[in-house]
Design a protein around this motif. Structure first.
Motif, PDB file in Angstrom:
ATOM      1  N   ARG A 319       0.596  -1.064   0.166  1.00 25.80           N
ATOM      2  CA  ARG A 319      -0.154  -0.151  -0.390  1.00 25.80           C
ATOM      3  C   ARG A 319       0.597   0.811   0.067  1.00 25.80           C
ATOM      4  O   ARG A 319       1.937   0.913   0.801  1.00 25.80           O
ATOM      5  N   CYS A 476      -2.290   9.755   3.171  1.00 27.19           N
ATOM      6  CA  CYS A 476      -2.552   8.002   2.939  1.00 27.19           C
ATOM      7  C   CYS A 476      -3.497   7.189   4.500  1.00 27.19           C
ATOM      8  O   CYS A 476      -3.687   6.384   4.862  1.00 27.19           O
ATOM      9  N   GLY A 477      -3.737   8.836   5.390  1.00 26.54           N
ATOM     10  CA  GLY A 477      -4.036   8.212   7.006  1.00 26.54           C
ATOM     11  C   GLY A 477      -3.473   7.426   8.102  1.00 26.54           C
ATOM     12  O   GLY A 477      -3.766   7.036   9.043  1.00 26.54           O
ATOM     13  N   ARG A 483      -4.034  12.809   8.912  1.00 31.89           N
ATOM     14  CA  ARG A 483      -5.065  11.814   8.559  1.00 31.89           C
ATOM     15  C   ARG A 483      -5.911  12.617  10.037  1.00 31.89           C
ATOM     16  O   ARG A 483      -7.686  13.275   9.241  1.00 31.89           O
TER      17      ARG A 483
ATOM     18  N   TYR B 172      -4.560  -1.291   5.882  1.00 30.33           N
ATOM     19  CA  TYR B 172      -4.664  -0.015   6.528  1.00 30.33           C
ATOM     20  C   TYR B 172      -6.173  -0.127   4.792  1.00 30.33           C
ATOM     21  O   TYR B 172      -5.552  -0.625   3.747  1.00 30.33           O
ATOM     22  N   ALA B 173      -7.153   0.262   4.926  1.00 22.76           N
ATOM     23  CA  ALA B 173      -7.930   0.119   3.380  1.00 22.76           C
ATOM     24  C   ALA B 173      -8.379   2.294   3.586  1.00 22.76           C
ATOM     25  O   ALA B 173      -8.788   2.349   4.583  1.00 22.76           O
ATOM     26  N   PHE B 174      -8.349   2.180   1.954  1.00 27.98           N
ATOM     27  CA  PHE B 174      -8.607   3.130   2.032  1.00 27.98           C
ATOM     28  C   PHE B 174      -8.285   4.413   2.449  1.00 27.98           C
ATOM     29  O   PHE B 174      -7.556   4.193   2.791  1.00 27.98           O
ATOM     30  N   THR B 179      -9.299   6.135   6.128  1.00 25.06           N
ATOM     31  CA  THR B 179      -8.864   4.876   6.338  1.00 25.06           C
ATOM     32  C   THR B 179      -8.926   3.868   7.190  1.00 25.06           C
ATOM     33  O   THR B 179      -9.690   4.825   8.062  1.00 25.06           O
TER      34      THR B 179
END
Lengths: 1057, 898
Positions: A319, A476-477, A483, B172-174, B179
C-alpha cells in the motif's frame, strides 16, 4: 562508442533533413491528451479524409503539445519553401477549409493563424515566437514537444537527442555529478533539493544494487507538465534516466507513471522499445560498460504516491504509504537498496545539461534557482497553457504577460502555486519572482509547477476548503496529524463556508496548521496546511466576513449566501420570495413582502443600483433576473391598486430619537425606530423631505410624486419630519441631545469637490450638486448652449442628462480621464446618456478653465493614457506631456465627487472627522465619539448608493434601540435566509430553453428630452410574471431550504394520502 | 552489556543498549514519553507522532525511530513538542468514541494514559469539530470485536498480523479520514484469513480490538498451555473459581508470549457443564453415579482379578509427567505387566525408533527458539501453522529475516505462502523425495564431507542406496518436477544453518521409520546436526507426548528410556519400587486392541484417551472394546470411548492440578493449579494412587506432585537435575543431569547418543504405501489437522468460539476430482474404504492435488478413522493414517444458505 552513436545520429539527421526539404507538405496535429480532449483526433481524421478525397500528397503527422491549451486543437501546416503556420481551435470543418484554402490554394487564412513557426515571415501573421504567449518563454525541456513525432526515436536523435548520454558515458560518473552540480539544477518535483547532492549520496551509499526511479506520478490538480513531456518527447526522459543511472551507479530504473496517463504510457513503451533496439538501453549501452534497464510501473493514482517513500512502497507492491526518513531512499530505498527518485522534468534537464554544459543551463535563472521551469498556467487566465520560463520571472509577467491577464478582464485576486501543497499569493505580491526561495518566503512553494489563477469571484476560504478536501482525501491516513488534522481543518473550513464558523476559528486553523506541518510524517501532511495558512495570511478579512458576519464577499459559499440576490442586498430584501410571489401572480403579497425589509420600495425600484442583479445565478448563462424591474412592477401595482401603507407599529415606548437629515439613511432609521415604538423626529434643512433623493436624483429617474409616496409611508409609521430646520442654526445641536434619548446624524455628502485648477471660480462653472438641486427644487439655473461635464460618476451622468433637458442647452460633453470601462457610473445610465446624444471625451483631464471676460469659455485638457493597474485593479491614467488641447464650452459642470458638508463635522458639533473628511464612527455600530450620537450614510462613507445609506439607517435604528434600552451596543450577525418558503414554479420546456429578460420599457428619446418625465417605464404584468419565472430559486438549494422543502412536501403527502 | 550507550534525557544520565531507540532508552529509564504506535515486538513506524522529543542540534525528532547515540541530549518536553503532541492527542480524543467506564480496555488504554499525561483542557476540545459518523462494529469473530470507532490507526494490529504472525489478514484500507483497518475486500473478520490468534487484540492500545468476553481476573496463574507440544507459557486469569482470561508469558523461551487461538481462547472446556463430576459405574448397560469409594473399590477389586499380561493400560499424552509416571508405575509394579502405551504410538513412534537408530535419541535435536535464526528451513510433513501455530511463527520470523523455506507437503498448506520452494509430493513418497534430494547433494558435491568423515558412520552403504533414486524415478514417484527437487536440495545444502521440521506427515506411514531416517540422513549429510538452528526436529503433537514417552508410558522402557529388557535397569526399578518387574516388553497401542479382540487382554485402564476417534480403522477398536471384560476410563468428559467403559472416573483438567509437561523441545515446564475441579472430579494422580493403594500397593503415597517428581528425578538420569524448586524459574530441557546442570537446548553437539557416538547414515529403499489407489478406490485419503481443533476435539468442541470458527468437517477435494464426480462445494459425500464408510461435507479447493482428498479426525460426526488403514510400520508399529485408498460418492447436495 562514439562512432556508433555518431552513425545513429547522422542517419537520423539525414532523414530529418530530407523531411524538411521534402517537396511534400506536412500537417502536424497536436494529439497529446490536451489536444485530444479538445477534439484533435477528429481533426486528424478530418485532415486524413480531406487529403484522401482530394488526392493530395501530404504528410500527416501526430506531434505533442506546444502548450497553447487555450487554442487546442492546434495544427501546424508546413508547405515547402514557406514558414510553417500554426492554427488554433481547429475544428473538422476548419480542417477542410484549410486544406482547400492553403494546401490546394494559396491562402493561408491569416485570421485563423496563431503565428508562423520557423524561419521566414508571412504578411498578416505574426511569428509565433513573438506572440505574447511565447515571447517571454524559454523553451528548453519542451523544445521538442509539438515539433517532433514522439513515436519516432530518429526525430529525437535528429534534435541532438541522446548526445547528453553519449557525453556522460564518455566521462566518469563523478564528472557527471560535478556537471550537474555546476549547473545548479534543483529538483523540479517541488522541494528543490540540489539534484547533484542527492545523486552524490546515492553514489556514496554502500550496496551492489542501486535503483533510479523516475517519479511521473503527477497528481496535483491542474498540473500536466510531466504528461506533456512524456507524451511529446518521451526520449528526453529516458535519456535523463540513463544519465542519472550512470551517475549513481544503478543498473535498473523504474518509471512510476500514473495509470491515468494512458497515452504517456503508450508513448513511453514505444520509446523504450526503440531505445533498446538502438542499443541505447540494455546491456553495454553504446558499447560501454554501462548497462541499464527501465521498467514501467503504473501507479493507481494515489496522490501520496508522489511522495518518494510511498512511491517506493507502491513499487514494492505494498500500500502506498510513506515511512519516516531517515533512512533516506538514497541510502535505503527500493527493496532496501540505495535509490534515487527524480521528477520527470529534473531528469529531462539533466540530459540537456550533459549535452550543452552546465554553464549553458545556468545562463538563465536567479542566483539560487538556475535554469528554466515549466508551469501549467490554468484557472481564470486568458491564455491557459504549458509554459517554460526562466526562473526569476515575476508572477505578473507570467499571468499578465504570457497568460494575457484574467479571463473576462475580471480583477485578479490570487494565484495558487504548488498545487494543494502550495499556497495562494495575492495581487499585492504579483511582482514576486518565481523561484524556489521567493515563493517559499511568500508562504507557498514552487511545487511541480501548477499555477492556478483566480479572479475576484473566487472565495478564498472556499479555495482553502477545496484544497484541504483534496489533501484530506489523499492523505494515506497513516499519521495522526495528517489524517485527523487535515480532516479537522476541512471540517472547520466547511463550517466557516457554511456559516457555522465560530469566533476563534481562525486561530484554531493556524494552530492546527502549524502542528500538522511540524508533526506530519511526510511531505503531504507537512504542506497540506499551506493553502489555509496563505489564505489566512493574505485574505484574513474574508475569513472574518464568513465567521463574524456570515457573509461570503465573493458570493460563492452556497450555504452562507443562500441566494446571491438576498445576500448582496445591503438591507437583505427577500428578492427570492417576492419574485416567487410575482411568478405565482400574487402581486399584493409580493409588495407586502418587499415592505417587510424595505419601506422605500418605490424609490429603490427606480434608483437602486441593484447589487442583487450583479451576482444573479441566471446571469451566469444569460441575463440576470430583472430584480429591480420586478420590484418596480410590484410597487407600481400597489400604487395603482391603492394598496396603502399599513406600517406595523409597536406600542409607544416613551423614548425619543432625533434624526438629522431625511435622506435614505434618515428615512430608513426613522421608520425602523418608529415601528418599534419610538417617538422619532427627523430634522431636514431643505424645504422638502428626501435629502439626496430629493435634491440630487433627477426627476426623470425619480419623480417627486414617487418620492412623496414613500416618504408618506414613513410619516404614517409615526415619524415626524420637520423640514426647513437646519440643526445648528434653527435648533442647536445641544438641544437635540437634551431633548432626545439619542441622535442619528445622516446629513449625507452634498458638497462637490473642487477641481483645483485655474479658472474654477469663473462664472459658468457650476458644481453638480448645486446644479441638480436647483433643477429639482425648480430654482433658477442658467446654462449655456454647450455644456461640459467633468467626471465619470453618477453625478456627472445625472448632471449631463439633466443639462440636456434644460434650455438652452443643445450639446453636452462628458470629459473623463479614464475610459468608458472604468467609469463608476451605472452602466444603464451611461447607456441612456448615449441614447440621448450625450458625447463623451475619454482619456482627458482638465488642466485649466479657459476664462473669457470672467466667464467660462472652455476648458483646456491633457490627453491621458492608461498605465499599470493600481490597487483597485484599474489601470491608472497617466498624463501625456504636451498633449494640451482646448474644448470650447459655455458652461462647465464639475462632478468629480462629493464630500460631506463640513457644517456638521469637527468643531461645529464636536463629531470626530476622518482624514477623508467624513464622520468618524465605529463601522460596526455607527457610534460616534459623542455619547448618544450615531452617524451613518454618506456622511460616514462619502458619496455612496441609496441602498447603502438605507442599510446604514437600518443599522442605526438597531444600535440606537440597543443603546436606549441599555443593552450592549453591538452588531449581531446571523445567516441570511428567506423568512418564508415559497415553492418553485413548474416551468415548461420552452421557458427553460428560451426565456429571456425583457428590456425595461423606456420613454422614446424624443419624448424624454422634452422635459423631465420619467424615462423608465414599468413591466406589464405579463412581462413581470414571465421574468419572475426565470428566477432559479437559489434559496431552495441550501440545506436549510431543502429541509423546509422536504418537510412541506412530506406534510403535503401525508395530507394528501 | 558490552555495547552500551550513554545519553541524557531530561537532564538525567541514561544508559541504553546499543541499537536501542531513544524511546526505548527513556522507557527503560522509567521516563514516560507518550506513544501509541510503538510496540517492543514490532518495527517502529512513527505514525502516531506522539513520541516527538527535542534532541539538541536536531530539533523535533521522533524518539521511536531515533537511535540512542552517545552524548545525545534529549528533552521530552518543550513548547514545540507540546504543541505537536497536544494537538495530536486532542485530535485523537475528539475522534474517539469514548465510553471509558464501559470499555474493556479501561485502565489499560494508552489513549487514556496520553490524555492524562498531556492534560485535557475542555475549552480547547470544545473548539474542535467532532465526527458525526459511527461505523458498525464487526462482531463476526467469536472471540473479539473490532470497533473502528475507537481505532486510533496506530497500525499495531496490522503489523502484528504481518510482522509477527505472517498472516496478513488485515491492512489499512481507504484514504484520508476514511482510512480504516480492514480485511481484504472489507469482509467480516470471521470470513477473512484471520486465524483468531488474538495477538492483535492483546496489543491494541485502545478498545478497538477487544475480547468479546472480558472480566478482569482477580489473580493470574502461570502455567503451561494444554494443547499442542509447543508448550506455550500461559497466564490463566482467575476470578473466584472461574478462568476468565489467558495471556501469553513473554518470559517463556518456547512461546515468548505468543499464543494461538486455542491457547488464548480455548479454555472454556475447563468450566464446561458437561464435565464429568462424579464416578460412573455401568449397571445393566447404563451409567449410574457412584461414590468414589464404590467406584474405586470396584476398580481395585476387578483389576486384582487381571494382574499380569491380561491387563493393559493406555496412558495419556495430555496428563502430567507425574501422572504418567504413576500410571506406568501402577501398571508395572502393581499390575505386573509392561502392557502400557499411549497415543505417541499413533504419532511419533517412528521418531523415537528412527532417531534412536541414527542419533541415539528420539527427540527434537534443537530448540524452538533457534528456528528463527536458521538460514534454511525444510518443513516436510508438517502443517505447522495449523498444528503448531507458535512454531509456525518462528518459521515465518526466520523467513522475514531472510531464511529460505522449503515446504514439502502433498497439500498446499498455509506455510506455502512463505516458502521459497514448494514440493508437492504424492502422499507416501517422502523417502523417494528426500533420497532424490540427497542424490543431488552427493552428485553436486554439496556434502559436508568433514562432518560426515568425523562424526558419521556408514556413509558408503548409504551412498550406495542412493543409486536406486535417479531423478527420473524420483520425479515419477513423487510427481515433483525434477528441477524443483534439485533446487530444494541445493537450497537446503547451501544455506546453513539449516533446520528440518517434520510432524505426522513423516511418521504416520508404514515406512514412517524410514521417513524419519531420511530426514536424519539429510541432516547428517550436510552437517546440520549438533549446531544451533540446525537439526532434525520432530514436532510432537500433544502437550505432553514427549513427557509421556520420557516417563515410560511405553511398553518397552522404564522412565528415561531405560529398557525393560536391561537387567540392570530392571534391578534398579525393582529396588526402588520394592517389587519384581516383568522383563518382557509389553504390547503397543495397536497391539493392545488386537489382544483385546482375541481375548489375551481382558482389562483395560485408559487414562485420557479417545481411541474410538483417534485409532486407525476405529471400527475394529470399537468392536474390541465392546467385548472386553473390564474397562475403566479416566477422563474429563464422557468421550465416545468412555461410553463403552464399565467404570468412568472423573478427572481434573490441566487447570485444576499441579504437575509438569515436557514440550516438544524437551522442556519440562510447570503446570499449576488455577481452579478447583468441578464436583467430585479428582486429579489423575490421586485416582491412580487410590486404585493402587486399594489394591494394597505401597509407594503411592505422595504429599504432592513435587514429591512424585523427586522420585522421577532419582530414577531417571535425563531428569536427574530437575526439581520443582528449579522449575519455579522456568523450564529445563533434558538431559538435565544434576542439580547444577543447566539443561540441554541442543543435542549431539559433541557426540551422538548412539553406542559409537557417531551419527549413523542409513541406507534406505523406497517402499510404497500399504494401500494405493486402484479402480475401486481411486482416491488417496490423507488426514490432517485444523487450527481450531485439537485431536479428537474433546476439549475444543466444548469451546463455543472454536466450534463456531470450524463447526464441522469439510473434506478437501480438488476441483478436477469434484467436477468429475459431480460434487460441488458443500455437498455431502460418502467416503468408503475397504474398512468402512463415513459421510462428510466437502470443500472444493486446490489445497489437495488431483487424486488426493484430506480430512481431519476432529469430528465424531465424520469419524475419518473409520476408513483409515491400520497397516503398521514394522518397527514403530504406527498405523498408516496418512495414506489409504478411498472412493468418494455424492450423497446430497449442499443446503443453500438460508
Amino acid at each position: 562508442m562514439t562512432e556508433r552513436f555518431d552513425d545513429l545520429q547522422a542517419r537520423a539527421k539525414t532523414e530529418w533533413q530530407a523531411l524538411a526539404e521534402s517537396p511534400q507538405p506536412r500537417i502536424l496535429v497536436g494529439t497529446a491528451t490536451c489536444g485530444r480532449s479538445a477534439g484533435a483526433m477528429e481533426v486528424l481524421g478530418a485532415f486524413g479524409e480531406q487529403l484522401g478525397r482530394r488526392g493530395l500528397d501530404c504528410l500527416l503527422m501526430e506531434v505533442g503539445c506546444i502548450g497553447m491549451c487555450y487554442a487546442e486543437p492546434i495544427v501546424s501546416i508546413l508547405k515547402p519553401g514557406r514558414p510553417g503556420i500554426s492554427y488554433g481551435n481547429v475544428t473538422p470543418e476548419k480542417a477542410a477549409e484549410l486544406v482547400e484554402a492553403y494546401l490546394e490554394g494559396d491562402d493561408p487564412l491569416p485570421d485563423d493563424a496563431l503565428g508562423t513557426v520557423g524561419d521566414g515571415r508571412l504578411d498578416g501573421i505574426p511569428a509565433l515566437s513573438e506572440t505574447p504567449f511565447f515571447a517571454a518563454q524559454v523553451r528548453r525541456t519542451l523544445r521538442n514537444c509539438g515539433v517532433i513525432d514522439p513515436a519516432n526515436i530518429d526525430h529525437y536523435l535528429a534534435q541532438d537527442g541522446y548526445r547528453g548520454l553519449q557525453r556522460a558515458l564518455a566521462t566518469t560518473p563523478e564528472e557527471v555529478i560535478d556537471r550537474i552540480k555546476r549547473s545548479g539544477l534543483r529538483g523540479r518535483g517541488g522541494a528543490g533539493f540540489p539534484t547533484w547532492r542527492k545523486w552524490q549520496f546515492c553514489r556514496d551509499a554502500k550496496g551492489d544494487h542501486k535503483y533510479l526511479v523516475c517519479n511521473a506520478d503527477e497528481g496535483d490538480p491542474g498540473a500536466f507538465m510531466n504528461r506533456s513531456l512524456l507524451e511529446g518527447d518521451p526520449h528526453a526522459l529516458l535519456e535523463g534516466m540513463l544519465i542519472a543511472g550512470y551517475a549513481i551507479g544503478a543498473a535498473e530504473g523504474y518509471l512510476y507513471c500514473r495509470a491515468e496517463y494512458p497515452l504517456a504510457l503508450e508513448r513511453l513503451r514505444v520509446a523504450l522499445g526503440q531505445a533498446e533496439e538502438y542499443g541505447l538501453l540494455g546491456d553495454r549501452i553504446l558499447g560501454s560498460h554501462f548497462s541499464f534497464r527501465i521498467k514501467i510501473k503504473e501507479g493507481a493514482g494515489a496522490f501520496v504516491c508522489g511522495e518518494e517513500t510511498a512511491l517506493i512502497a507502491s513499487i514494492e507492491g505494498r500500500r502506498g504509504m510513506p515511512r519516516p526518513r531517515p533512512p533516506f531512499p538514497a541510502v535505503s530505498g527500493l527493496w532496501g537498496k540505495p535509490t534515487i527518485i527524480n521528477n520527470v522534468e529534473t531528469l529531462a534537464c539533466t540530459s540537456l545539461i550533459l549535452r550543452n554544459g552546465p554553464e549553458w543551463f545556468a545562463q538563465y535563472g536567479t542566483e539560487k534557482s538556475k535554469g528554466t521551469k515549466t508551469f501549467a498556467l490554468v484557472g481564470k487566465v486568458k491564455r491557459t497553457g504549458l509554459v517554460e520560463v526562466p526562473l526569476g520571472i515575476t508572477l505578473r509577467e507570467m499571468i499578465f504577460g504570457i497568460g494575457g491577464g484574467v479571463l473576462d478582464d475580471k480583477p485578479f485576486k490570487a494565484v495558487q502555486t504548488g498545487g494543494p501543497s502550495g499556497g495562494c499569493i495575492p495581487a499585492s505580491l504579483l511582482d514576486t519572482p518565481v523561484d524556489y526561495d521567493s515563493l517559499q518566503a511568500a508562504g507557498t512553494i514552487m511545487g511541480s509547477g501548477g499555477m492556478v489563477v483566480m479572479d475576484n469571484e473566487t472565495c478564498m476560504v472556499d479555495i482553502a476548503r477545496y484544497f484541504l478536501d483534496f489533501a484530506q482525501k489523499e492523505s494515506c491516513g497513516e499519521c495522526v496529524p495528517c489524517r485527523l488534522g487535515t480532516k479537522q481543518l476541512l471540517d472547520v473550513l466547511t463550517d466557516i463556508t457554511e456559516g457555522r464558523g465560530r469566533p476563534g476559528d481562525i486561530e484554531l486553523l493556524v494552530e492546527l496548521a502549524e502542528a500538522i506541518k511540524k508533526g506530519s510524517l511526510c511531505g503531504l501532511g507537512q504542506t497540506a496546511p499551506n493553502p489555509v495558512l496563505t489564505t489566512i495570511r493574505y485574505f484574513r478579512d474574508e475569513y472574518e466576513a464568513h465567521i463574524n458576519q456570515k457573509r461570503c464577499p465573493a458570493i460563492v459559499c452556497k450555504e452562507i449566501i443562500s441566494s446571491p440576490c438576498l445576500h448582496t442586498c445591503p438591507i437583505s430584501t427577500q428578492a427570492p420570495v417576492y419574485i416567487a410571489l410575482i411568478a405565482q401572480g400574487r402581486f399584493r403579497e409580493a409588495f407586502e413582502s418587499i415592505l417587510e425589509d424595505n419601506p422605500l420600495p418605490s424609490i429603490c425600484a427606480r434608483v437602486c443600483h441593484h447589487p442583487c442583479e450583479s451576482k444573479c445565478q441566471a446571469g451566469k448563462w444569460g441575463a440576470p433576473v430583472a430584480v429591480r424591474a420586478l420590484k418596480r412592477f410590484a410597487a407600481d401595482y400597489a400604487a395603482k391598486e391603492g394598496i396603502g401603507p399599513t406600517p406595523p407599529r409597536a406600542e409607544a415606548n416613551g423614548h425619543k430619537v432625533a434624526i438629522v437629515g431625511s435622506g435614505p439613511a434618515g428615512l430608513m432609521a426613522g421608520y425602523r425606530l418608529a415601528v418599534r415604538g419610538y417617538d422619532v423626529t427627523i430634522f431636514e434643512a431643505m424645504e422638502i423631505a428626501g435629502g439626496a433623493l430629493a435634491a440630487c436624483i433627477p426627476e426623470y429617474r425619480l419623480p417627486n410624486s414617487v418620492l412623496r409616496r414613500d416618504v408618506e409611508r414613513i410619516e404614517q409609521a409615526g415619524v415626524k419630519i420637520r423640514t426647513s430646520t437646519r440643526i445648528g442654526k434653527d435648533v442647536p445641536f445641544a438641544k437635540l441631545r437634551e431633548d432626545f434619548d439619542a441622535v442619528f446624524v445622516a446629513t449625507g455628502a452634498h458638497a462637490s469637490r473642487k477641481l483645483g485648477i485655474a479658472g474654477e471660480d469663473a462664472e459658468g462653472v457650476l458644481d453638480a450638486m448645486e446644479f441638480l438641486k436647483n433643477v429639482n427644487l425648480n430654482n433658477q439655473v442658467e446654462l449655456g448652449r454647450r455644456v461640459g461635464v467633468i467626471g465619470g460618476g453618477n453625478s456627472a451622468v445625472d448632471a449631463a442628462r439633466v443639462a440636456l433637458r434644460v434650455e438652452p442647452c443643445e450639446e453636452v460633453l462628458v470629459i473623463y480621464r479614464r475610459t468608458r470601462e472604468e467609469m463608476p457610473a451605472f452602466e444603464e445610465e451611461v447607456e441612456a446618456a448615449d441614447e440621448e446624444g450625450i458625447r463623451f471625451h475619454f482619456l482627458a483631464a482638465p488642466s485649466r478653465v479657459i476664462v473669457r471676460d470672467g466667464k467660462v469659455a472652455g476648458v483646456e485638457c491633457l490627453r491621458m493614457e492608461l498605465g499599470e493597474p493600481d490597487e483597485s485593479g484599474r489601470r491608472r491614467p497617466v498624463p501625456i506631456e504636451g498633449s494640451e488641447f482646448a474644448i470650447e464650452l459655455d458652461t462647465l459642470i464639475v462632478a468629480i465627487g462629493e464630500h460631506p458638508a463640513d457644517d456638521f463635522l469637527g468643531e461645529a458639533h464636536g463629531l470626530s472627522v476622518t482624514r477623508w473628511g467624513t464622520a468618524k464612527v465605529s463601522p460596526e455600530t455607527l457610534v460616534t465619539n459623542v455619547e448618544g450620537v450615531f452617524a451613518g450614510g454618506d456622511i460616514v462613507t462619502g458619496p455612496n448608493t441609496v441602498i447603502e445609506a438605507m442599510a446604514a439607517g437600518k443599522l442605526a435604528a438597531e444600535m440606537i434601540d440597543r443603546y436606549v434600552r441599555g443593552e450592549p451596543v453591538k452588531r449581531e450577525y446571523g445567516l441570511l435566509r428567506p423568512t418564508r418558503y415559497e415553492p418553485p414554479v413548474e416551468l415548461t420546456e420552452e421557458e427553460i430553453e428560451g426565456a429571456t429578460r425583457p428590456a425595461t420599457p423606456t420613454l422614446p428619446v424624443e419624448e424624454r428630452l422634452k422635459g423631465l418625465a420619467e424615462v423608465d417605464l414599468p413591466y406589464t404584468a405579463e412581462m413581470a410574471v414571465a421574468e419572475a419565472r426565470r428566477c432559479l430559486r437559489c434559496d431552495l438549494e441550501t440545506v436549510h431550504a431543502k429541509c423546509a422543502l422536504e418537510r412541506i412536501q412530506s406534510e403535503g403527502e401525508s395530507h394528501g394520502g | 552489556m558490552a555495547d552500551e550507550v550513554r545519553l541524557t534525557i531530561d537532564g538525567l544520565r541514561v544508559t541504553a543498549a546499543s541499537g536501542a531507540t531513544v524511546l526505548d532508552a527513556a522507557l527503560d529509564a522509567g521516563i514516560y514519553i507518550p506513544h501509541l504506535c510503538h510496540h517492543p515486538d514490532l518495527e517502529p513506524v512513527g505514525v502516531c507522532r506522539l513520541c516527538m522529543v527535542e534532541i539538541e542540534g536536531r530539533g523535533l525528532t521522533l524518539s521511536c525511530r531515533a537511535l540512542a547515540e552517545p552524548g545525545l541530549v534529549v528533552k521530552t518536553e518543550s513548547p514545540e513538542v507540546d504543541m505537536v503532541r497536544r494537538i495530536a492527542a486532542e485530535l485523537l480524543i475528539v475522534n474517539h468514541h469514548a465510553d471509558c467506564l464501559a470499555c474493556s480496555k479501561n485502565d489499560q488504554c494508552q489513549l487514556q494514559r496520553i490524555a492524562s499525561y498531556v492534560g485535557i483542557d475542555e475549552e480547547r476540545l470544545e473548539r474542535l469539530r467532532r465526527p458525526e459518523r459511527s461505523v458498525p462494529i464487526d462482531t463476526s469473530n467469536p472471540f473479539f470485536d473490532h470497533d473502528p470507532n475507537k481505532c486510533v490507526l496506530c497500525g499495531i494490529c496490522v503489523r502484528t498480523c504481518d510482522e509477527l504472525q505472517g498472516v496478513g489478514a488485515i491492512d489499512y484500507a481507504f484514504r484520508g479520514y476514511d482510512t480504516t483497518i480492514s480485511t481484504f475486500a472489507g469482509r467480516p473478520i470471521a470470513e477473512s484469513r484471520c486465524e483468531s490468534c488474538g495477538e492483535c487484540v492483546v496489543r491494541c492500545p485502545v478498545g478497538a480490538l477487544r475480547p468479546k468476553r472480558f472480566e478482569q481476573p482477580s489473580r493470574e496463574v502461570l502455567t503451561t498451555c494444554p494443547y499442542c507440544g509447543v508448550g506455550c507459557g500461559i497466564y490463566l486469569g482467575v476470578r473466584g473459581n472461574r478462568i476468565t482470561s489467558a495471556r501469553g508469558d513473554r518470559e517463556n523461551p518456547a512461546s515468548r508470549g505468543s499464543l494461538c487461538v486455542k491457547g488464548r481462547f480455548g479454555h472454556d472446556f475447563v468450566g464446561h457443564p458437561e464435565r464429568l463430576t462424579t464416578p460412573l459405574v455401568k449397571r445393566n448397560g447404563r451409567f449410574e453415579e457412584a461414590t468414589w469409594d464404590e467406584a474405586l473399590d470396584l476398580v481395585a477389586k476387578r483389576f486384582a482379578q487381571y494382574q499380569g499380561d491380561r491387563f493393559a493400560a493406555l496412558s495419556s499424552a495430555k496428563i502430567t509427567n507425574e501422572e504418567n509416571y504413576l500410571v506406568q508405575k501402577f501398571t508395572r509394579a502393581v499390575m505386573g505387566t509392561n502392557n502400557i502405551d499411549h497415543c505417541a504410538r499413533l504419532c511419533h513412534a517412528p521418531s523415537v525408533a528412527g532417531l534412536a537408530q541414527s542419533f541415539g535419541s528420539g527427540a527434537m535435536t534443537n530448540s524452538i527458539g533457534e528456528i528463527s535464526q536458521s538460514a534454511c528451513i525444510f518443513a516436510i510433513g508438517t502443517n505447522t501453522t495449523a498444528a503448531h501455530p507458535v512454531i509456525g511463527l518462528r518459521i515465518k520470523e526466520a523467513v522475514r529475516r531472510g531464511a529460505k523455506l522449503i515446504v514439502a507437503n502433498p497439500k498446499r498448506i498455509d506455510l506455502c505462502r512463505h516458502a521459497e520452494i514448494f514440493l508437492q509430493h504424492r502422499p507416501g513418497t517422502d523417502v523417494a523425495l528426500m533420497m532424490g534430494m540427497m542424490r543431488v547433494i552427493v552428485e553436486q558435491d554439496l556434502v559436508d564431507q568433514e562432518f560426515v568423515d568425523t562424526r558419521c558412520e556408514n556413509f558408503d552403504a548409504f551412498r550406495e542406496s542412493l543409486a536406486a533414486f535417479d531423478l527420473d524415478f524420483v520425479e515419477r514417484t513423487t510427481r515433483v518436477p525434477r528441477q524443483k527437487t534439485i533446487d530444494a536440495a541445493r537450497c537446503y545444502a547451501t544455506h546453513r544453518p539449516a533446520s528440518i521440521l517434520y510432524a505426522m506427515g513423516i511418521t504416520q506411514h508404514t515406512h514412517g521409520t524410514d521417513n524419519v531416517l531420511a530426514t536424519s540422513n539429510l541432516a547428517l549429510l550436510t552437517g546440520n546436526v549438533g549446531k544451533p538452528s540446525t537439526g532434525v526436529n520432530p514436532l510432537r503433537g500433544q502437550n505432553n507426548v514427549q513427557g509421556a514417552c520420557d516417563l515410560a508410558a511405553l511398553p518397552n522402557v522404564f522412565p528415561g528410556y531405560q529398557k525393560v529388557v536391561d537387567p540392570k535397569a530392571r534391578a534398579k526399578f525393582e529396588a526402588a519400587w520394592g517389587c519384581s518387574l516383568s522383563d518382557t516388553p509389553g504390547l503397543t497401542h495397536t497391539e493392545i486392541f488386537d489382544a483385546i479382540d482375541d481375548g489375551r487382554v481382558k482389562a483395560l485402564y485408559q487414562v485420557g484417551e479417545n481411541p474410538i476417534l483417534s485409532e486407525a480403522d476405529s471400527t475394529h477398536v470399537e468392536k474390541a472394546l465392546e467385548g472386553i471384560d473390564f474397562f475403566v476410563v479416566q477422563d474429563i468428559f464422557l468421550t465416545e470411548t468412555a461410553r463403552l467403559a464399565h467404570v468412568v472416573l472423573p478427572a481434573a483438567t490441566f487447570a485444576e492440578k499441579d504437575g509438569t509437561f515436557t514440550n516438544t523441545e524437551r522442556r519440562v515446564q510447570r503446570v499449576r493449579k488455577a481452579v478447583d475441579p468441578p464436583g467430585e472430579a479428582k486429579p489423575d494422580s490421586w485416582i491412580t494412587c487410590e486404585i493402587a493403594k486399594r489394591m494394597g500397593a505401597s509407594g503411592f503415597d505422595f504429599a504432592d506432585a513435587s514429591a512424585v517428581m523427586e522420585e522421577i528425578a532419582a530414577l531417571t538420569p535425563s531428569y536427574h537435575g530437575i526439581s520443582y524448586e528449579r522449575l519455579e524459574n522456568g523450564g529445563l530441557q533434558w538431559p538435565c543431569l544434576d542439580r547444577d546442570h543447566p539443561g540441554t537446548p541442543l543435542l549431539h553437539s559433541q557426540k551422538f547418543a548412539t553406542a559409537s557416538g557417531k551419527g549413523k547414515l542409513m541406507p534406505l529403499e523406497y517402499k510404497p504405501s500399504a494401500e494405493t489407489e486402484d479402480d475401486e478406490y481411486p482416491l488417496i485419503l490423507t488426514t490432517d489437522r485444523s487450527l481450531y481443533h485439537f485431536h479428537t476435539s474433546t476439549m475444543t468442541r466444548k469451546v463455543d468460539g472454536l466450534s463456531a470458527l470450524h463447526p464441522e468437517e469439510l473434506m478437501r477435494i480438488h476441483p478436477d476430482d469434484a467436477s468429475r464426480l459431480g460434487i460441488a462445494e458443500g455437498d455431502v459425500v460418502e467416503v468408503t474404504s475397504r474398512r468402512g464408510r463415513i459421510t462428510v461435507r466437502v470443500n472444493v479447493s486446490d489445497v489437495c492435488p488431483p487424486g488426493v482428498v484430506s480430512a481431519t479426525f476432529h469430528f465424531a460426526e465424520s469419524p475419518i478413522n473409520v476408513v483409515t488403514h491400520c497397516a503398521i510400520d514394522p518397527v514403530a508399529k504406527i498405523p498408516e493414517t496418512k495414506v489409504c485408498a478411498v472412493r468418494v460418492e455424492k450423497r446430497e447436495a449442499a443446503t443453500p444458505p438460508a
